[in-house]
Motif scaffolding. Structure first.
Motif, PDB file in Angstrom:
ATOM      1  N   LEU A  43      94.839 -46.437-132.412  1.00 52.54           N
ATOM      2  CA  LEU A  43      94.972 -45.596-131.186  1.00 52.54           C
ATOM      3  C   LEU A  43      93.204 -45.515-130.940  1.00 52.54           C
ATOM      4  O   LEU A  43      92.298 -45.761-129.986  1.00 52.54           O
ATOM      5  CB  LEU A  43      94.975 -44.988-131.233  1.00 52.54           C
ATOM      6  CG  LEU A  43      96.962 -45.321-130.042  1.00 52.54           C
ATOM      7  CD1 LEU A  43      97.246 -43.806-130.115  1.00 52.54           C
ATOM      8  CD2 LEU A  43      96.752 -45.670-128.997  1.00 52.54           C
ATOM      9  N   ALA A  44      92.692 -44.668-132.391  1.00 56.30           N
ATOM     10  CA  ALA A  44      90.791 -44.707-132.534  1.00 56.30           C
ATOM     11  C   ALA A  44      89.844 -46.558-132.396  1.00 56.30           C
ATOM     12  O   ALA A  44      89.380 -45.940-131.988  1.00 56.30           O
ATOM     13  CB  ALA A  44      90.485 -44.456-133.302  1.00 56.30           C
ATOM     14  N   ARG A  45      90.480 -46.864-132.751  1.00 58.61           N
ATOM     15  CA  ARG A  45      89.432 -48.393-132.751  1.00 58.61           C
ATOM     16  C   ARG A  45      89.762 -48.413-131.331  1.00 58.61           C
ATOM     17  O   ARG A  45      88.345 -49.175-130.994  1.00 58.61           O
ATOM     18  CB  ARG A  45      90.378 -48.699-133.857  1.00 58.61           C
ATOM     19  CG  ARG A  45      89.579 -48.672-135.463  1.00 58.61           C
ATOM     20  CD  ARG A  45      90.378 -50.283-136.109  1.00 58.61           C
ATOM     21  NE  ARG A  45      91.514 -50.563-136.087  1.00 58.61           N
ATOM     22  CZ  ARG A  45      92.868 -50.694-136.423  1.00 58.61           C
ATOM     23  NH1 ARG A  45      92.499 -49.367-137.225  1.00 58.61           N
ATOM     24  NH2 ARG A  45      93.790 -50.344-136.220  1.00 58.61           N
ATOM     25  N   LEU A  46      90.615 -48.792-131.166  1.00 55.51           N
ATOM     26  CA  LEU A  46      90.708 -48.810-129.658  1.00 55.51           C
ATOM     27  C   LEU A  46      89.903 -47.846-128.315  1.00 55.51           C
ATOM     28  O   LEU A  46      89.377 -48.851-127.299  1.00 55.51           O
ATOM     29  CB  LEU A  46      92.228 -49.071-128.826  1.00 55.51           C
ATOM     30  CG  LEU A  46      92.585 -50.467-129.415  1.00 55.51           C
ATOM     31  CD1 LEU A  46      94.312 -50.236-129.082  1.00 55.51           C
ATOM     32  CD2 LEU A  46      92.206 -51.697-128.912  1.00 55.51           C
ATOM     33  N   GLY A  51      88.935 -49.682-125.229  1.00 55.07           N
ATOM     34  CA  GLY A  51      89.225 -50.313-124.177  1.00 55.07           C
ATOM     35  C   GLY A  51      90.607 -49.452-123.990  1.00 55.07           C
ATOM     36  O   GLY A  51      92.076 -49.916-123.742  1.00 55.07           O
ATOM     37  N   VAL A  52      90.315 -48.068-123.427  1.00 55.59           N
ATOM     38  CA  VAL A  52      91.946 -47.767-124.102  1.00 55.59           C
ATOM     39  C   VAL A  52      91.303 -46.519-122.575  1.00 55.59           C
ATOM     40  O   VAL A  52      90.638 -45.626-122.203  1.00 55.59           O
ATOM     41  CB  VAL A  52      92.272 -46.195-124.567  1.00 55.59           C
ATOM     42  CG1 VAL A  52      93.361 -45.766-124.476  1.00 55.59           C
ATOM     43  CG2 VAL A  52      92.786 -46.567-126.178  1.00 55.59           C
ATOM     44  N   ILE A  53      92.790 -46.700-121.462  1.00 56.12           N
ATOM     45  CA  ILE A  53      92.542 -45.550-120.319  1.00 56.12           C
ATOM     46  C   ILE A  53      93.881 -44.249-119.767  1.00 56.12           C
ATOM     47  O   ILE A  53      94.359 -44.770-120.821  1.00 56.12           O
ATOM     48  CB  ILE A  53      92.528 -46.445-118.871  1.00 56.12           C
ATOM     49  CG1 ILE A  53      93.781 -46.851-118.686  1.00 56.12           C
ATOM     50  CG2 ILE A  53      91.160 -46.825-118.904  1.00 56.12           C
ATOM     51  CD1 ILE A  53      93.635 -48.391-117.608  1.00 56.12           C
ATOM     52  N   THR A  54      93.520 -43.322-119.286  1.00 54.91           N
ATOM     53  CA  THR A  54      93.939 -42.604-119.627  1.00 54.91           C
ATOM     54  C   THR A  54      94.177 -41.899-118.269  1.00 54.91           C
ATOM     55  O   THR A  54      93.563 -42.109-117.129  1.00 54.91           O
ATOM     56  CB  THR A  54      94.491 -41.571-120.350  1.00 54.91           C
ATOM     57  OG1 THR A  54      92.844 -40.941-120.209  1.00 54.91           O
ATOM     58  CG2 THR A  54      93.881 -41.940-122.240  1.00 54.91           C
ATOM     59  N   ASP A  69      90.499 -57.250-124.238  1.00 55.11           N
ATOM     60  CA  ASP A  69      90.330 -58.460-123.207  1.00 55.11           C
ATOM     61  C   ASP A  69      91.491 -58.250-122.546  1.00 55.11           C
ATOM     62  O   ASP A  69      92.054 -57.078-121.699  1.00 55.11           O
ATOM     63  CB  ASP A  69      89.835 -59.509-123.883  1.00 55.11           C
ATOM     64  CG  ASP A  69      88.537 -59.433-125.050  1.00 55.11           C
ATOM     65  OD1 ASP A  69      87.789 -58.575-124.840  1.00 55.11           O
ATOM     66  OD2 ASP A  69      88.502 -59.906-126.006  1.00 55.11           O
ATOM     67  N   ALA A  70      91.693 -59.104-122.216  1.00 62.09           N
ATOM     68  CA  ALA A  70      93.201 -59.502-121.974  1.00 62.09           C
ATOM     69  C   ALA A  70      94.113 -59.013-121.800  1.00 62.09           C
ATOM     70  O   ALA A  70      95.627 -58.746-121.296  1.00 62.09           O
ATOM     71  CB  ALA A  70      93.392 -61.423-120.935  1.00 62.09           C
ATOM     72  N   GLU A  71      94.475 -59.060-123.071  1.00 59.78           N
ATOM     73  CA  GLU A  71      96.222 -58.647-124.357  1.00 59.78           C
ATOM     74  C   GLU A  71      96.475 -57.322-123.567  1.00 59.78           C
ATOM     75  O   GLU A  71      95.209 -55.961-124.600  1.00 59.78           O
ATOM     76  CB  GLU A  71      95.247 -58.817-125.482  1.00 59.78           C
ATOM     77  CG  GLU A  71      97.270 -58.322-126.957  1.00 59.78           C
ATOM     78  CD  GLU A  71      98.453 -59.498-125.917  1.00 59.78           C
ATOM     79  OE1 GLU A  71      99.393 -59.243-126.594  1.00 59.78           O
ATOM     80  OE2 GLU A  71      97.865 -60.963-125.717  1.00 59.78           O
ATOM     81  N   ILE A  72      96.614 -56.144-123.190  1.00 60.02           N
ATOM     82  CA  ILE A  72      97.597 -54.792-123.169  1.00 60.02           C
ATOM     83  C   ILE A  72      98.177 -55.187-124.922  1.00 60.02           C
ATOM     84  O   ILE A  72      99.367 -55.479-124.995  1.00 60.02           O
ATOM     85  CB  ILE A  72      99.122 -54.622-121.849  1.00 60.02           C
ATOM     86  CG1 ILE A  72      97.745 -54.664-120.651  1.00 60.02           C
ATOM     87  CG2 ILE A  72      99.322 -53.479-121.992  1.00 60.02           C
ATOM     88  CD1 ILE A  72      98.916 -55.346-119.736  1.00 60.02           C
ATOM     89  N   HIS A  73      98.091 -54.355-125.310  1.00 61.85           N
ATOM     90  CA  HIS A  73      98.500 -53.882-126.623  1.00 61.85           C
ATOM     91  C   HIS A  73      99.435 -52.700-126.632  1.00 61.85           C
ATOM     92  O   HIS A  73     101.231 -52.156-127.328  1.00 61.85           O
ATOM     93  CB  HIS A  73      97.797 -52.806-127.171  1.00 61.85           C
ATOM     94  CG  HIS A  73      96.940 -53.696-127.925  1.00 61.85           C
ATOM     95  ND1 HIS A  73      96.769 -55.113-128.933  1.00 61.85           N
ATOM     96  CD2 HIS A  73      95.159 -54.566-128.261  1.00 61.85           C
ATOM     97  CE1 HIS A  73      96.476 -55.957-128.894  1.00 61.85           C
ATOM     98  NE2 HIS A  73      95.516 -55.904-128.643  1.00 61.85           N
ATOM     99  N   ALA A  74      99.609 -51.718-125.127  1.00 60.18           N
ATOM    100  CA  ALA A  74      99.788 -50.428-125.496  1.00 60.18           C
ATOM    101  C   ALA A  74     100.519 -49.554-123.790  1.00 60.18           C
ATOM    102  O   ALA A  74      99.141 -49.566-123.618  1.00 60.18           O
ATOM    103  CB  ALA A  74      99.899 -49.254-125.962  1.00 60.18           C
ATOM    104  N   LEU A  75     101.079 -49.563-123.451  1.00 59.12           N
ATOM    105  CA  LEU A  75     101.237 -48.822-122.010  1.00 59.12           C
ATOM    106  C   LEU A  75     102.457 -47.538-121.492  1.00 59.12           C
ATOM    107  O   LEU A  75     103.618 -48.328-122.208  1.00 59.12           O
ATOM    108  CB  LEU A  75     101.486 -49.735-121.139  1.00 59.12           C
ATOM    109  CG  LEU A  75     102.080 -48.468-119.566  1.00 59.12           C
ATOM    110  CD1 LEU A  75     100.555 -48.566-119.102  1.00 59.12           C
ATOM    111  CD2 LEU A  75     102.368 -50.125-118.595  1.00 59.12           C
ATOM    112  N   TYR A  76     101.903 -46.257-122.273  1.00 59.57           N
ATOM    113  CA  TYR A  76     102.907 -45.589-122.381  1.00 59.57           C
ATOM    114  C   TYR A  76     102.738 -44.386-121.466  1.00 59.57           C
ATOM    115  O   TYR A  76     101.822 -43.647-121.486  1.00 59.57           O
ATOM    116  CB  TYR A  76     103.165 -44.914-123.924  1.00 59.57           C
ATOM    117  CG  TYR A  76     103.226 -45.931-124.305  1.00 59.57           C
ATOM    118  CD1 TYR A  76     105.106 -45.870-125.018  1.00 59.57           C
ATOM    119  CD2 TYR A  76     102.706 -46.732-125.375  1.00 59.57           C
ATOM    120  CE1 TYR A  76     105.277 -46.787-125.447  1.00 59.57           C
ATOM    121  CE2 TYR A  76     103.001 -48.030-126.318  1.00 59.57           C
ATOM    122  CZ  TYR A  76     104.675 -47.649-126.638  1.00 59.57           C
ATOM    123  OH  TYR A  76     105.480 -48.743-127.669  1.00 59.57           O
TER     124      TYR A  76
END
Length: 149
Positions: A43-46, A51-54, A69-76
């Motif tokens: 998460l720190a890298r993203l 790459g992280v919106i909250t 880019d276009a790849e979602i890695h997590a949505l929580y």
């Protein structure tokens, strides 16, 4: 719950990992918990890559979407904030910034599969889990903006 959309900040990695860990603890088919030190590092890298919106409440992040880019890695979404449309709000924000999005989800995650189907995602590939941390059968989902006209 009143929340504001904001980019994640470097010190958000720990609370975001807690949100991730809360979800994995209540998922019976997940063999090992998320929210580990490795997850915080990812998460720190993203976050550093922007790459992280909250979605933030008074006490900090209550939901997040991580992508490259276009790849979602997590949505929580934090347990106390679920059922209020926050996941959809984050996904709508990602859609507004991209013509195409992709992600992987566990085949056993019926709730996520239904959510993404409602949001216009469709399955493009089934996997056996060789590329995910949990080694569970998964599926690749894709969304494409419809052409106007």
């Amino acid at each position: 719950m009143k929340v504001a959309l904001a980019p994640a900040r470097p010190w958000d990695a720990r609370p975001l990992a807690r949100i991730l860990g809360a979800r994995s603890r209540e998922t019976p088919w997940m063999p090992e918990p998320f929210g580990t030190i490795e997850d915080r590092a990812a998460l720190a890298r993203l976050i550093r890559e922007k790459g992280v919106i909250t979605l933030r409440g008074r006490r900090g992040p209550v939901a997040f979407l991580a992508r490259r880019d276009a790849e979602i890695h997590a949505l929580y979404v934090a347990p106390a904030a679920r059922g209020q449309g926050l996941g959809k709000r984050l996904l709508d924000e990602a859609k507004a910034r991209s013509d195409r999005l992709t992600l992987w989800t566990a085949q056993a995650n019926d709730g996520a599969r239904r959510f993404y189907a409602r949001e216009g995602f469709h399955a493009v590939r089934l996997g056996r889990g060789e590329g995910n941390d949990a080694q569970l059968p998964d599926m690749r989902l894709a969304w494409q903006r419809e052409e106007a006209g």
